[in-house]
Design a protein around this motif. Structure first.
Motif, PDB file in Angstrom:
ATOM      1  N   ARG A  57       0.910  -1.207   0.101  1.00 32.51           N
ATOM      2  CA  ARG A  57      -0.034   0.028   0.094  1.00 32.51           C
ATOM      3  C   ARG A  57       1.020   1.334   0.024  1.00 32.51           C
ATOM      4  O   ARG A  57       1.929   1.106   0.267  1.00 32.51           O
ATOM      5  N   MET A  58       0.178   2.182  -0.037  1.00 29.96           N
ATOM      6  CA  MET A  58       0.884   3.586  -0.063  1.00 29.96           C
ATOM      7  C   MET A  58       0.217   4.647   0.832  1.00 29.96           C
ATOM      8  O   MET A  58      -1.273   4.778   0.308  1.00 29.96           O
ATOM      9  N   ALA A  95       1.697   6.009  -8.090  1.00 27.15           N
ATOM     10  CA  ALA A  95       1.083   5.157  -7.339  1.00 27.15           C
ATOM     11  C   ALA A  95      -0.484   4.911  -8.001  1.00 27.15           C
ATOM     12  O   ALA A  95      -1.183   3.730  -8.084  1.00 27.15           O
ATOM     13  N   LEU A  96      -1.048   6.119  -8.436  1.00 30.62           N
ATOM     14  CA  LEU A  96      -2.621   6.091  -9.205  1.00 30.62           C
ATOM     15  C   LEU A  96      -2.215   5.223 -10.371  1.00 30.62           C
ATOM     16  O   LEU A  96      -3.362   4.595 -10.859  1.00 30.62           O
ATOM     17  N   SER A  97      -1.241   5.507 -11.094  1.00 29.39           N
ATOM     18  CA  SER A  97      -1.126   4.752 -12.436  1.00 29.39           C
ATOM     19  C   SER A  97      -1.286   3.131 -12.007  1.00 29.39           C
ATOM     20  O   SER A  97      -1.556   2.594 -13.081  1.00 29.39           O
ATOM     21  N   LEU A  98      -0.830   2.856 -11.052  1.00 32.95           N
ATOM     22  CA  LEU A  98      -0.706   1.271 -10.734  1.00 32.95           C
ATOM     23  C   LEU A  98      -2.069   0.829 -10.425  1.00 32.95           C
ATOM     24  O   LEU A  98      -2.307  -0.542 -10.382  1.00 32.95           O
ATOM     25  N   HIS A 127      -7.646  -1.369  -6.424  1.00 36.27           N
ATOM     26  CA  HIS A 127      -7.107  -2.210  -5.421  1.00 36.27           C
ATOM     27  C   HIS A 127      -6.686  -1.690  -4.115  1.00 36.27           C
ATOM     28  O   HIS A 127      -6.040  -2.278  -3.354  1.00 36.27           O
ATOM     29  N   LYS A 128      -7.426  -0.702  -3.911  1.00 34.53           N
ATOM     30  CA  LYS A 128      -7.494   0.173  -2.663  1.00 34.53           C
ATOM     31  C   LYS A 128      -6.083   0.276  -2.191  1.00 34.53           C
ATOM     32  O   LYS A 128      -5.349   0.109  -1.056  1.00 34.53           O
ATOM     33  N   LEU A 157      -5.134  -5.107   5.243  1.00 36.74           N
ATOM     34  CA  LEU A 157      -5.786  -5.993   4.026  1.00 36.74           C
ATOM     35  C   LEU A 157      -5.175  -6.594   3.224  1.00 36.74           C
ATOM     36  O   LEU A 157      -4.188  -6.072   2.569  1.00 36.74           O
ATOM     37  N   PRO A 158      -5.589  -7.916   2.573  1.00 42.25           N
ATOM     38  CA  PRO A 158      -4.695  -8.697   1.868  1.00 42.25           C
ATOM     39  C   PRO A 158      -4.838  -8.192   0.373  1.00 42.25           C
ATOM     40  O   PRO A 158      -5.179  -7.264   0.000  1.00 42.25           O
TER      41      PRO A 158
END
Length: 226
Positions: free
Chosen positions: A148-149, A170-173, A179-180, A225-226
């Motif tokens: 996460r970030m 991170a948004l581009s990923l 994917h939260k 979260l997983p």
């Protein structure tokens, strides 16, 4: 009887003087050593050529080869990393923040790492080793090392080019936050508007006194979260 005047006699020449005189006499009849002149001219030319090559050479020093194994650019980038890339250090979350919000990040470390949550955060100033490209390291950590970030939002965040890059990467990923992967955290009251690219994502607001008591639990659960 009359005393005869003693005639002064010249001292006998020493062996060194006789040898020197013999060499001078032989040199008069010897041919001129032109081969030595040619050798000296060639040496001068080589010397001038070397000086010219040094003057024309670029300022940078050529790469120095070594028998010691070299560390790859994206290996050995964190304090607990394997320098040869066999076991890269992994994290639960990458913390995107500006320098003026470092005190809040330190509080985040206390609440999320040193409590029952036992999360592992990637804090750039603490965990990343110096010496590599900032953009390459951030991309590697966000994409491959962190699940996460967390984006620490404040007015100072808006002026940070590093935070802007990390957030957009991170948004581009995770387009549309499917994917939260990215969690915005508002750490201070803001004079400016909230970043438009993050308005569609649920925010964890530390400035709201009514929900502050649940803040760390909500953030920790989101990161677990997983």
């Amino acid at each position: 009887m009359p005393i005869r005047d003693k005639v002064p006699q010249k001292p006998a020449p020493c062996c060194g003087a006789l040898l020197k005189a013999a060499l001078l006499d032989s040199a008069k009849d010897a041919p001129f050593p032109w081969h030595r002149v040619r050798i000296e001219e060639e040496d001068c030319k080589k010397y001038l050529e070397r000086k010219q090559q040094q003057a024309d050479a670029p300022l940078q020093v050529p790469a120095v080869d070594s028998s010691i194994p070299k560390t790859l650019e994206l290996s050995g980038i964190t304090t607990q990393d394997d320098p040869f890339g066999n076991e890269p250090e992994l994290f639960d979350a990458f913390i995107c923040y500006c320098q003026k919000d470092i005190e809040f990040v330190q509080q985040m470390i206390t609440e999320l790492e040193q409590t029952e949550f036992k999360l592992k955060l990637c804090v750039f100033d603490r965990d990343v080793l110096p010496g590599a490209c900032v953009w390459s390291i951030a991309s590697e950590l966000i994409e491959k090392r962190c699940r996460r970030m967390v984006v620490v939002i404040s007015d100072d965040y808006l002026d940070s080019s590093e935070c802007d890059f990390q957030t957009k990467f991170a948004l581009s990923l995770s387009p549309g936050a499917r994917h939260k992967r990215l969690i915005p955290v508002k750490c201070k009251s803001m004079k400016n508007e909230f970043p438009s690219i993050l308005r569609f994502i649920t925010v964890c607001d530390y400035t709201n006194p009514c929900t502050k008591r649940w803040f760390w639990i909500r953030l920790a659960k989101a990161l677990m979260l997983p």
